[in-house]
Motif scaffolding. Structure first.
Motif, mmCIF file in Angstrom:
data_model
loop_
_atom_site.group_PDB
_atom_site.id
_atom_site.type_symbol
_atom_site.label_atom_id
_atom_site.label_comp_id
_atom_site.label_asym_id
_atom_site.label_seq_id
_atom_site.Cartn_x
_atom_site.Cartn_y
_atom_site.Cartn_z
ATOM 1 N N GLY A 1 34.383 76.295 -21.036
ATOM 2 C CA GLY A 1 33.507 77.307 -20.482
ATOM 3 C C GLY A 1 33.467 77.283 -18.981
ATOM 4 N N GLY A 2 32.604 78.136 -18.393
ATOM 5 C CA GLY A 2 32.593 78.312 -16.959
ATOM 6 C C GLY A 2 31.493 77.587 -16.244
ATOM 7 N N THR B 1 45.027 79.729 -11.140
ATOM 8 C CA THR B 1 44.567 78.927 -10.010
ATOM 9 C C THR B 1 43.733 77.770 -10.540
ATOM 10 O OG1 THR B 1 44.560 80.795 -8.478
ATOM 11 C CG2 THR B 1 43.216 78.903 -7.880
ATOM 12 N N PHE B 2 44.101 76.565 -10.157
ATOM 13 C CA PHE B 2 43.382 75.352 -10.534
ATOM 14 C C PHE B 2 42.674 74.816 -9.289
ATOM 15 C CE2 PHE B 2 47.054 75.740 -13.270
ATOM 16 C CZ PHE B 2 46.624 75.342 -14.533
ATOM 17 N N ALA B 3 41.481 74.277 -9.461
ATOM 18 C CA ALA B 3 40.749 73.700 -8.327
ATOM 19 C C ALA B 3 40.072 72.418 -8.775
ATOM 20 C CB ALA B 3 39.708 74.673 -7.792
ATOM 21 N N VAL C 1 37.228 82.296 -15.859
ATOM 22 C CA VAL C 1 37.174 80.926 -15.341
ATOM 23 C C VAL C 1 36.662 79.947 -16.390
ATOM 24 C CG1 VAL C 1 36.818 81.761 -12.975
ATOM 25 C CG2 VAL C 1 34.822 81.175 -14.393
ATOM 26 N N GLY C 2 37.050 78.687 -16.209
ATOM 27 C CA GLY C 2 36.607 77.618 -17.094
ATOM 28 C C GLY C 2 36.957 76.272 -16.489
ATOM 29 N N ARG C 3 36.913 75.245 -17.318
ATOM 30 C CA ARG C 3 37.202 73.894 -16.849
ATOM 31 C C ARG C 3 37.945 73.143 -17.948
ATOM 32 N NH1 ARG C 3 35.504 70.677 -12.654
ATOM 33 N NH2 ARG C 3 35.223 68.459 -13.049
ATOM 34 N N SER D 1 38.811 72.768 -12.541
ATOM 35 C CA SER D 1 38.368 74.128 -12.817
ATOM 36 C C SER D 1 39.608 75.015 -12.796
ATOM 37 C CB SER D 1 37.377 74.604 -11.750
ATOM 38 O OG SER D 1 36.205 73.811 -11.767
ATOM 39 N N PHE D 2 39.570 76.112 -13.543
ATOM 40 C CA PHE D 2 40.724 77.003 -13.545
ATOM 41 C C PHE D 2 40.274 78.454 -13.568
ATOM 42 C CE2 PHE D 2 39.826 76.460 -18.085
ATOM 43 C CZ PHE D 2 39.944 77.757 -18.574
#
Length: 221
Positions: free
Chosen positions: A8-9, A41-43, A87-89, A94-95
């Motif tokens: 989830g986000g 995009t990954f963070a 977005v999620g994780r 995070s992605f």
């Protein structure tokens, strides 16, 4: 271990699940997936909602959880220059799955500011090759095209050179030892394997493709 991986986000930290080395999905599967059209995009160091904000999420525009098909439909209806990010994780990162125009391509330094890290993968279906970029602490560190690793950019273009040499993708002098007409599929998988191992990247296909995830309209200009 699967229960520790949040899809989830929310900004609650997730478990630090590694990539494909532990039997997880990794990212190598992207090389053989004909449906890879969305940017990724990954963070690391920020939560999913922070990632959306740094990608230019429009204030007050939050259409709610949606899967890939709905996000593509919304992206087609947004003004030119806008996209939709789900977005999620997963696995400590995070992605954002970016439908339409990927904001991560232009905002990666912004995503990585204040000590964060960011990786962007852009499939470039209409203008190959696929693109990789890595930023840290507000600075683009390294970038190249998959299959064109000999042409590297960023502040430290040789950041991944040891790994690319070890995988026999590049020669020690940074040039490509393979013939120009070599099939690109196996080469892309090798490069994705390097990225997967170096950054511990992992993302299941169902999250990219159809899982209902928090969605945001992102402004790319």
């Amino acid at each position: 271990m699967g229960s520790a991986r949040r899809a989830g986000g929310g900004d609650t930290p997730a478990g630090d699940a590694p990539g494909g080395g532990d039997g997880g999905p990794g990212i190598q599967w992207l090389a053989g997936w004909d449906g890879w059209f969305a940017g990724l995009t990954f963070a690391r160091g920020i939560g999913p909602h922070q990632l959306a904000a740094r990608l230019g999420a429009a204030p007050g525009v939050h259409p709610g959880p949606m899967g890939g098909s709905a996000a593509w439909s919304m992206a087609a209806e947004t003004p030119d220059g806008d996209g939709v990010a789900r977005v999620g994780r997963w696995g400590g990162w995070s992605f954002a799955v970016e439908h339409g125009i990927p904001a991560g391509a232009d905002r990666l330094a912004e995503v990585s500011r204040a000590g964060a890290e960011a990786v962007h993968l852009d499939p470039q279906p209409d203008h190959p090759p696929k693109q990789f970029a890595y930023a840290r602490d507000g600075e683009l560190v390294c970038c190249f095209g998959l299959g064109e690793e000999c042409w590297r950019g960023g502040h430290r273009p040789d950041f991944l050179l040891p790994e690319l040499v070890a995988a026999r993708i590049l020669a020690p002098d940074g040039t490509c030892p393979h013939p120009d007409d070599e099939p690109c599929g196996p080469r892309e998988r090798l490069t994705l394997a390097v990225l997967e191992a170096r950054f511990a990247l992992s993302l299941p296909r169902h999250l990219v493709e159809d899982a209902p995830l928090p969605a945001f309209v992102t402004r790319t200009r």
